[in-house]
Scaffold this motif. Sequence first.
Motif, PDB file in Angstrom:
ATOM      1  N   VAL A  38     -91.377 -52.797 -26.375  1.00  0.00           N
ATOM      2  CA  VAL A  38     -91.993 -53.995 -25.808  1.00  0.00           C
ATOM      3  C   VAL A  38     -91.671 -55.208 -26.670  1.00  0.00           C
ATOM      4  O   VAL A  38     -91.202 -55.085 -27.806  1.00  0.00           O
ATOM      5  CB  VAL A  38     -93.529 -53.832 -25.706  1.00  0.00           C
ATOM      6  CG1 VAL A  38     -93.889 -52.757 -24.694  1.00  0.00           C
ATOM      7  CG2 VAL A  38     -94.113 -53.463 -27.066  1.00  0.00           C
ATOM      8  N   ALA A  39     -91.937 -56.389 -26.103  1.00  0.00           N
ATOM      9  CA  ALA A  39     -91.627 -57.629 -26.814  1.00  0.00           C
ATOM     10  C   ALA A  39     -92.477 -57.803 -28.063  1.00  0.00           C
ATOM     11  O   ALA A  39     -92.092 -58.516 -28.995  1.00  0.00           O
ATOM     12  CB  ALA A  39     -91.816 -58.831 -25.888  1.00  0.00           C
ATOM     13  N   LEU A  92     -91.653 -58.648 -35.725  1.00  0.00           N
ATOM     14  CA  LEU A  92     -90.507 -58.750 -36.635  1.00  0.00           C
ATOM     15  C   LEU A  92     -90.201 -60.201 -36.958  1.00  0.00           C
ATOM     16  O   LEU A  92     -89.942 -60.544 -38.123  1.00  0.00           O
ATOM     17  CB  LEU A  92     -89.283 -58.085 -36.007  1.00  0.00           C
ATOM     18  CG  LEU A  92     -88.008 -58.073 -36.857  1.00  0.00           C
ATOM     19  CD1 LEU A  92     -88.238 -57.328 -38.164  1.00  0.00           C
ATOM     20  CD2 LEU A  92     -86.858 -57.440 -36.078  1.00  0.00           C
ATOM     21  N   LEU A  93     -90.248 -61.071 -35.947  1.00  0.00           N
ATOM     22  CA  LEU A  93     -90.023 -62.503 -36.171  1.00  0.00           C
ATOM     23  C   LEU A  93     -91.054 -63.063 -37.143  1.00  0.00           C
ATOM     24  O   LEU A  93     -90.711 -63.785 -38.094  1.00  0.00           O
ATOM     25  CB  LEU A  93     -90.085 -63.255 -34.848  1.00  0.00           C
ATOM     26  CG  LEU A  93     -90.027 -64.788 -34.933  1.00  0.00           C
ATOM     27  CD1 LEU A  93     -88.696 -65.242 -35.522  1.00  0.00           C
ATOM     28  CD2 LEU A  93     -90.262 -65.418 -33.567  1.00  0.00           C
ATOM     29  N   THR A 135     -99.198 -54.764 -29.340  1.00  0.00           N
ATOM     30  CA  THR A 135     -98.446 -53.533 -29.078  1.00  0.00           C
ATOM     31  C   THR A 135     -99.331 -52.312 -29.248  1.00  0.00           C
ATOM     32  O   THR A 135     -99.335 -51.399 -28.400  1.00  0.00           O
ATOM     33  CB  THR A 135     -97.238 -53.430 -30.032  1.00  0.00           C
ATOM     34  OG1 THR A 135     -96.368 -54.548 -29.823  1.00  0.00           O
ATOM     35  CG2 THR A 135     -96.458 -52.150 -29.787  1.00  0.00           C
ATOM     36  N   CYS A 136    -100.087 -52.274 -30.323  1.00  0.00           N
ATOM     37  CA  CYS A 136    -100.944 -51.117 -30.601  1.00  0.00           C
ATOM     38  C   CYS A 136    -102.116 -51.021 -29.629  1.00  0.00           C
ATOM     39  O   CYS A 136    -102.625 -49.929 -29.368  1.00  0.00           O
ATOM     40  CB  CYS A 136    -101.459 -51.189 -32.035  1.00  0.00           C
ATOM     41  SG  CYS A 136    -100.169 -50.909 -33.271  1.00  0.00           S
ATOM     42  N   TYR A 137    -102.542 -52.150 -29.083  1.00  0.00           N
ATOM     43  CA  TYR A 137    -103.641 -52.123 -28.105  1.00  0.00           C
ATOM     44  C   TYR A 137    -103.207 -51.400 -26.835  1.00  0.00           C
ATOM     45  O   TYR A 137    -103.909 -50.515 -26.332  1.00  0.00           O
ATOM     46  CB  TYR A 137    -104.089 -53.542 -27.789  1.00  0.00           C
ATOM     47  CG  TYR A 137    -105.077 -53.612 -26.643  1.00  0.00           C
ATOM     48  CD1 TYR A 137    -106.408 -53.241 -26.816  1.00  0.00           C
ATOM     49  CD2 TYR A 137    -104.671 -54.024 -25.370  1.00  0.00           C
ATOM     50  CE1 TYR A 137    -107.308 -53.283 -25.764  1.00  0.00           C
ATOM     51  CE2 TYR A 137    -105.560 -54.072 -24.317  1.00  0.00           C
ATOM     52  CZ  TYR A 137    -106.880 -53.705 -24.511  1.00  0.00           C
ATOM     53  OH  TYR A 137    -107.775 -53.743 -23.462  1.00  0.00           O
ATOM     54  N   PHE A 138    -102.065 -51.775 -26.292  1.00  0.00           N
ATOM     55  CA  PHE A 138    -101.602 -51.173 -25.043  1.00  0.00           C
ATOM     56  C   PHE A 138    -101.151 -49.723 -25.226  1.00  0.00           C
ATOM     57  O   PHE A 138    -101.212 -48.928 -24.295  1.00  0.00           O
ATOM     58  CB  PHE A 138    -100.471 -52.003 -24.443  1.00  0.00           C
ATOM     59  CG  PHE A 138    -100.932 -53.308 -23.847  1.00  0.00           C
ATOM     60  CD1 PHE A 138    -101.674 -53.329 -22.672  1.00  0.00           C
ATOM     61  CD2 PHE A 138    -100.659 -54.509 -24.467  1.00  0.00           C
ATOM     62  CE1 PHE A 138    -102.122 -54.521 -22.123  1.00  0.00           C
ATOM     63  CE2 PHE A 138    -101.098 -55.716 -23.926  1.00  0.00           C
ATOM     64  CZ  PHE A 138    -101.834 -55.720 -22.748  1.00  0.00           C
ATOM     65  N   MET A 139    -100.701 -49.385 -26.430  1.00  0.00           N
ATOM     66  CA  MET A 139    -100.243 -48.022 -26.670  1.00  0.00           C
ATOM     67  C   MET A 139    -101.305 -47.169 -27.379  1.00  0.00           C
ATOM     68  O   MET A 139    -101.074 -46.004 -27.697  1.00  0.00           O
ATOM     69  CB  MET A 139     -98.959 -48.052 -27.503  1.00  0.00           C
ATOM     70  CG  MET A 139     -97.823 -48.783 -26.811  1.00  0.00           C
ATOM     71  SD  MET A 139     -96.272 -48.596 -27.679  1.00  0.00           S
ATOM     72  CE  MET A 139     -95.972 -46.850 -27.448  1.00  0.00           C
ATOM     73  N   ARG A 140    -102.459 -47.772 -27.663  1.00  0.00           N
ATOM     74  CA  ARG A 140    -103.586 -47.061 -28.272  1.00  0.00           C
ATOM     75  C   ARG A 140    -103.200 -46.398 -29.588  1.00  0.00           C
ATOM     76  O   ARG A 140    -103.515 -45.229 -29.834  1.00  0.00           O
ATOM     77  CB  ARG A 140    -104.143 -46.026 -27.293  1.00  0.00           C
ATOM     78  CG  ARG A 140    -104.654 -46.629 -25.995  1.00  0.00           C
ATOM     79  CD  ARG A 140    -105.165 -45.591 -25.038  1.00  0.00           C
ATOM     80  NE  ARG A 140    -105.638 -46.203 -23.803  1.00  0.00           N
ATOM     81  CZ  ARG A 140    -106.126 -45.521 -22.774  1.00  0.00           C
ATOM     82  NH1 ARG A 140    -106.217 -44.187 -22.834  1.00  0.00           N
ATOM     83  NH2 ARG A 140    -106.520 -46.148 -21.687  1.00  0.00           N
TER      84      ARG A 140
END
Length: 232
Positions: A92-93, A99-100, A160-165
């Motif tokens: 995902v973005a 990273l940016l 990212t971690c929210y949507f992927m738990r």
Amino acid sequence: MKSNPRFRGPSLLLLVTFHLLIFVSGLVAAAVLRHGARFVTPFAPAEDLRAFLALSPTAVRVSNFFLFGSAVPFGIFAVTTVSRLRYLGARVAGTNIALLGGLIATIALILSGIVGWILSVPDVLVSAPIVKMVSFLNFLLGGVVFAVGFGLLAAGVSVTCYFMRLLPRWLVAFGMLMALTGELSSLSLIAFPANFFIPITRYLGFIWMFSVAVALTKDRRGEQVAQISEAA
């Protein structure tokens, strides 16, 4: 399915520890080498700032050396965190945003340390206007630019971690708070009271980094990684 290999990379917890120790060493060294002299901020009158720095060039040199050094484990932490998220199946973005932000914050620390070191050069300390300019540049890089970059890092990882738990909800909320304070730090360019957000981002950021390091270091192999990849 073939079993997933274990993630190979440096320890996130060890990197955060090194970053914190190097950063704190710079603060302690500066305080000791100043021999109790009251710290003068870049917002003080130019001549007062010049006189303060001229009295303790060794403290300036050593503290900025440690600041420069702290950028290395921080940068590796940011890159390794993104790498671990991608290993866990994140496509995902948010990982690119993280990273940016990590690269921006790392470069800001490097440049802040280099620019701050210039303030230990006797020839530079002769001119109060030059000292004032370099001090503000040091502050902007190590303060505003770093905080904004850190905010992007925290936002990318947290979303990212929210949507992927992958992280507890409280830690995701904590990361979004760090993202908010980091971005609000940019308001200090137009309003002095907004400088308050910079130390919040900086020092609470250490707690966030330690928490993320512990949470993401857990062994997540085999079926769990496969399920995460399918969900993504």
